[in-house]
Design a protein around this motif. Structure first.
Motif, PDB file in Angstrom:
ATOM      1  N   LYS A   1      -9.287   4.885   7.640  1.00  0.00           N
ATOM      2  CA  LYS A   1      -8.302   5.942   7.148  1.00  0.00           C
ATOM      3  C   LYS A   1      -8.418   5.740   5.364  1.00  0.00           C
ATOM      4  O   LYS A   1      -8.411   7.021   4.783  1.00  0.00           O
ATOM      5  CB  LYS A   1      -6.869   5.819   7.568  1.00  0.00           C
ATOM      6  CG  LYS A   1      -5.947   6.885   7.016  1.00  0.00           C
ATOM      7  CD  LYS A   1      -5.629   7.743   8.220  1.00  0.00           C
ATOM      8  CE  LYS A   1      -4.595   8.770   7.664  1.00  0.00           C
ATOM      9  NZ  LYS A   1      -4.960   9.973   8.403  1.00  0.00           N
ATOM     10  N   THR A   2      -8.344   4.738   4.751  1.00  0.00           N
ATOM     11  CA  THR A   2      -8.372   4.651   3.499  1.00  0.00           C
ATOM     12  C   THR A   2      -9.703   4.560   2.925  1.00  0.00           C
ATOM     13  O   THR A   2      -9.757   4.560   1.763  1.00  0.00           O
ATOM     14  CB  THR A   2      -7.546   3.554   2.979  1.00  0.00           C
ATOM     15  OG1 THR A   2      -8.068   2.199   3.515  1.00  0.00           O
ATOM     16  CG2 THR A   2      -6.182   3.573   3.508  1.00  0.00           C
TER      17      THR A   2
ATOM     18  N   GLN B   1      -0.446  12.205   1.876  1.00  0.00           N
ATOM     19  CA  GLN B   1      -0.532  11.984   3.323  1.00  0.00           C
ATOM     20  C   GLN B   1      -0.705  10.393   3.631  1.00  0.00           C
ATOM     21  O   GLN B   1      -0.340   9.921   4.832  1.00  0.00           O
ATOM     22  CB  GLN B   1      -1.824  12.836   3.662  1.00  0.00           C
ATOM     23  CG  GLN B   1      -2.535  12.572   4.991  1.00  0.00           C
ATOM     24  CD  GLN B   1      -3.798  13.270   5.246  1.00  0.00           C
ATOM     25  OE1 GLN B   1      -4.368  13.973   4.359  1.00  0.00           O
ATOM     26  NE2 GLN B   1      -4.423  13.429   6.602  1.00  0.00           N
ATOM     27  N   LEU B   2      -1.294   9.831   2.798  1.00  0.00           N
ATOM     28  CA  LEU B   2      -1.718   8.405   2.886  1.00  0.00           C
ATOM     29  C   LEU B   2      -0.490   7.529   2.888  1.00  0.00           C
ATOM     30  O   LEU B   2      -0.168   6.744   3.764  1.00  0.00           O
ATOM     31  CB  LEU B   2      -2.577   7.811   1.515  1.00  0.00           C
ATOM     32  CG  LEU B   2      -3.330   6.675   2.141  1.00  0.00           C
ATOM     33  CD1 LEU B   2      -4.124   6.981   3.385  1.00  0.00           C
ATOM     34  CD2 LEU B   2      -4.465   6.301   0.873  1.00  0.00           C
ATOM     35  N   GLN B   3       0.585   8.010   1.884  1.00  0.00           N
ATOM     36  CA  GLN B   3       1.957   7.278   2.122  1.00  0.00           C
ATOM     37  C   GLN B   3       2.613   7.604   3.257  1.00  0.00           C
ATOM     38  O   GLN B   3       3.214   6.507   3.885  1.00  0.00           O
ATOM     39  CB  GLN B   3       2.508   7.845   0.832  1.00  0.00           C
ATOM     40  CG  GLN B   3       4.043   7.344   0.551  1.00  0.00           C
ATOM     41  CD  GLN B   3       5.131   7.699   1.239  1.00  0.00           C
ATOM     42  OE1 GLN B   3       5.318   9.185   1.496  1.00  0.00           O
ATOM     43  NE2 GLN B   3       6.130   7.094   1.818  1.00  0.00           N
TER      44      GLN B   3
ATOM     45  N   LEU C   1       0.778  -1.232  -0.159  1.00  0.00           N
ATOM     46  CA  LEU C   1       0.010  -0.124  -0.029  1.00  0.00           C
ATOM     47  C   LEU C   1       0.671   1.266   0.007  1.00  0.00           C
ATOM     48  O   LEU C   1       0.770   2.407  -0.636  1.00  0.00           O
ATOM     49  CB  LEU C   1      -0.914   0.065   1.250  1.00  0.00           C
ATOM     50  CG  LEU C   1      -2.159  -1.105   0.914  1.00  0.00           C
ATOM     51  CD1 LEU C   1      -2.900  -0.933   2.273  1.00  0.00           C
ATOM     52  CD2 LEU C   1      -3.135  -0.393  -0.029  1.00  0.00           C
ATOM     53  N   ASN C   2       1.948   1.243   0.700  1.00  0.00           N
ATOM     54  CA  ASN C   2       2.940   2.228   0.678  1.00  0.00           C
ATOM     55  C   ASN C   2       3.621   2.580  -0.540  1.00  0.00           C
ATOM     56  O   ASN C   2       3.532   3.687  -1.174  1.00  0.00           O
ATOM     57  CB  ASN C   2       3.940   2.053   2.070  1.00  0.00           C
ATOM     58  CG  ASN C   2       5.056   3.334   1.943  1.00  0.00           C
ATOM     59  OD1 ASN C   2       4.357   4.458   2.142  1.00  0.00           O
ATOM     60  ND2 ASN C   2       6.126   2.858   2.306  1.00  0.00           N
ATOM     61  N   ASP C   3       3.925   1.561  -1.267  1.00  0.00           N
ATOM     62  CA  ASP C   3       4.504   1.670  -2.749  1.00  0.00           C
ATOM     63  C   ASP C   3       3.569   2.156  -3.639  1.00  0.00           C
ATOM     64  O   ASP C   3       3.693   2.873  -4.558  1.00  0.00           O
ATOM     65  CB  ASP C   3       4.732   0.186  -3.041  1.00  0.00           C
ATOM     66  CG  ASP C   3       6.231  -0.185  -2.496  1.00  0.00           C
ATOM     67  OD1 ASP C   3       6.833   0.447  -1.730  1.00  0.00           O
ATOM     68  OD2 ASP C   3       6.423  -1.544  -2.609  1.00  0.00           O
ATOM     69  N   ALA C   4       2.105   1.501  -3.485  1.00  0.00           N
ATOM     70  CA  ALA C   4       1.095   2.006  -4.385  1.00  0.00           C
ATOM     71  C   ALA C   4       0.970   3.658  -4.135  1.00  0.00           C
ATOM     72  O   ALA C   4       0.632   4.262  -5.204  1.00  0.00           O
ATOM     73  CB  ALA C   4      -0.284   1.231  -4.222  1.00  0.00           C
ATOM     74  N   CYS C   5       1.003   3.964  -2.991  1.00  0.00           N
ATOM     75  CA  CYS C   5       0.876   5.447  -2.760  1.00  0.00           C
ATOM     76  C   CYS C   5       1.947   6.301  -3.263  1.00  0.00           C
ATOM     77  O   CYS C   5       1.781   7.467  -3.845  1.00  0.00           O
ATOM     78  CB  CYS C   5       0.599   5.860  -1.357  1.00  0.00           C
ATOM     79  SG  CYS C   5      -0.973   5.333  -0.653  1.00  0.00           S
TER      80      CYS C   5
END
Length: 191
Positions: A135-136, A147-149, A80-84
């Motif tokens: 949050k998502t 912000q999400l990342q 998810l971090n990479d996608a952000c």
């Protein structure tokens, strides 16, 4: 526990030998009684041993399921971090659904079978997963990716720390591709 069981068995056999020495069976009925007594005692000792083994195995399996849950959490948060970072809506959508599946897996962990550290890890990771899903939930393709990342980036060290604390370093755990996760959770859709 094993030494206590061995000592109890040895004491029981010793007691039977001493009693048998002083009160030797002379008739076939007495011999039958002795054989029956020895059989009953052997069955009791065997059942206690089996129960102890099953209990240890249940504890070990619960710990393994907890570690698998944690490694999957670490993996999906990394994805998810990479996608952000890439601002990839397709990757983000898939991994958010996978996070829901991982949370369902975490909810299936039997808390009563976990020791203190694993219990704390599973409880904390369940909370982190619920928080991440909340949050998502409203995030859109044109949402605030940075912000999400940052959110996922802040949570990854906590998950990695839980994995390390329970003896499962994050570098060698978790699925490495979609196919591996599909085999863990079942099909997620059309491949």
């Amino acid at each position: 526990m094993r030494k206590v069981g061995g000592t109890a068995i040895g004491a029981g056999i010793g007691f039977l030998v001493v009693v048998g020495w002083f009160f030797r069976p002379t008739t076939s009925a007495e011999w039958a009684g002795w054989v029956q007594t020895i059989g009953v005692l052997a069955a009791i000792f065997w059942s206690v041993r089996l129960q102890s083994t099953a209990s240890r195995q249940s504890l070990r399996q619960a710990g393994q399921v907890a570690a698998m849950f944690a490694s999957h959490m670490h993996w999906v948060f990394r994805e998810l971090n990479d996608a952000c970072i890439k601002r990839s809506w397709a990757d983000y959508s898939v991994h958010r659904r996978i996070l829901q599946e991982v949370l369902m897996q975490g909810r299936e962990v039997t808390l009563q079978l976990l020791d203190g550290r694993s219990l704390a890890m599973v409880s904390s990771l369940r909370t982190i997963a619920v928080e991440a899903l909340e949050k998502t939930e409203g995030h859109t393709e044109s949402g605030n990716w940075m912000q999400l990342q940052l959110y996922f980036d802040r949570r990854l060290p906590s998950i990695a720390a839980w994995l390390s604390a329970t003896g499962n370093p994050p570098e060698s755990s978790g699925p490495t591709d979609y196919a591996g996760l599909r085999t863990s959770f079942g099909p997620l859709g059309n491949p």
